[in-house]
Design an enzyme around this catalytic site. Structure first.
Site, short mmCIF file in Angstrom:
data_model
loop_
_atom_site.label_atom_id
_atom_site.label_comp_id
_atom_site.label_asym_id
_atom_site.label_seq_id
_atom_site.Cartn_x
_atom_site.Cartn_y
_atom_site.Cartn_z
N ASN A 42 0.84 -1.20 0.00
CA ASN A 42 0.00 0.00 0.00
C ASN A 42 0.88 1.25 0.00
O ASN A 42 1.95 1.29 0.61
CB ASN A 42 -1.01 0.01 1.15
CG ASN A 42 -0.43 -0.27 2.52
OD1 ASN A 42 0.60 -0.93 2.64
ND2 ASN A 42 -1.07 0.23 3.55
N GLU A 55 -2.96 -4.48 -3.32
CA GLU A 55 -3.43 -5.33 -4.40
C GLU A 55 -3.43 -4.58 -5.73
O GLU A 55 -3.07 -5.12 -6.78
CB GLU A 55 -4.86 -5.81 -4.14
CG GLU A 55 -5.02 -6.62 -2.86
CD GLU A 55 -5.36 -5.77 -1.64
OE1 GLU A 55 -4.77 -4.69 -1.47
OE2 GLU A 55 -6.22 -6.21 -0.87
#
Ligand code: THU
Length: 130
Positions: A42, A55
């Protein structure tokens, strides 16, 4: 690539998380169907809404390197608990791995595998745009 290997790579990626605001570190390791692995963490921003999840970091890296079909993705969090993908990431991943698998890991309970289809039933796809 075995699931446990992908989880180990996700933990490596998590070490690079840029999360000064939430302090919640996330790592992802994505296996493309061509065999390549793409890592992501992140990346937060002072303008919170500009934050990118682990992701989607991994997925955009994959697509920008020419991989458009994903097999599976491992996701881990610094908390050591299962880290289910957020709604935006479910939709984002669905584009490239509608039949793919999500591997989650917990320090206490170990690995578990969830189909992306189960995280996002009846997901929206390009074919639906008519
Ligand atoms: N985060 C991810 O990286 N993936 C998710 O699926 C859920 C949330 C990140 C975004 C933010 O940096 C922090 O976790 C707290 O929401």
């Amino acid at each position: 690539m075995e699931n446990h290997e992908l989880v180990a790579l996700a933990k490596t990626a998590m070490e690079r998380a840029y999360a000064p605001y939430s302090k919640f570190q996330v790592g992802a390791a994505l296996l493309a169907k061509d065999g390549r692995v793409f890592l992501g963490c992140n990346v937060e921003n002072a303008s919170f809404g500009a934050t990118i999840c682990a992701e989607r970091t991994a997925a955009t890296k994959a697509v920008s390197e020419g991989a458009r079909e994903f097999e599976k993705i491992a996701i881990v969090a610094g908390s050591g608990d299962y880290a289910a993908p957020c709604g935006i990431c479910r939709q984002f991943l669905y584009e490239f791995m509608p039949d793919g698998e999500v591997i989650l890991d917990s320090d206490e309970e170990g690995m578990k595998v969830v189909r992306l289809n189960d995280f996002l039933p009846m997901g929206f796809r390009g074919e639906d745009i008519k």
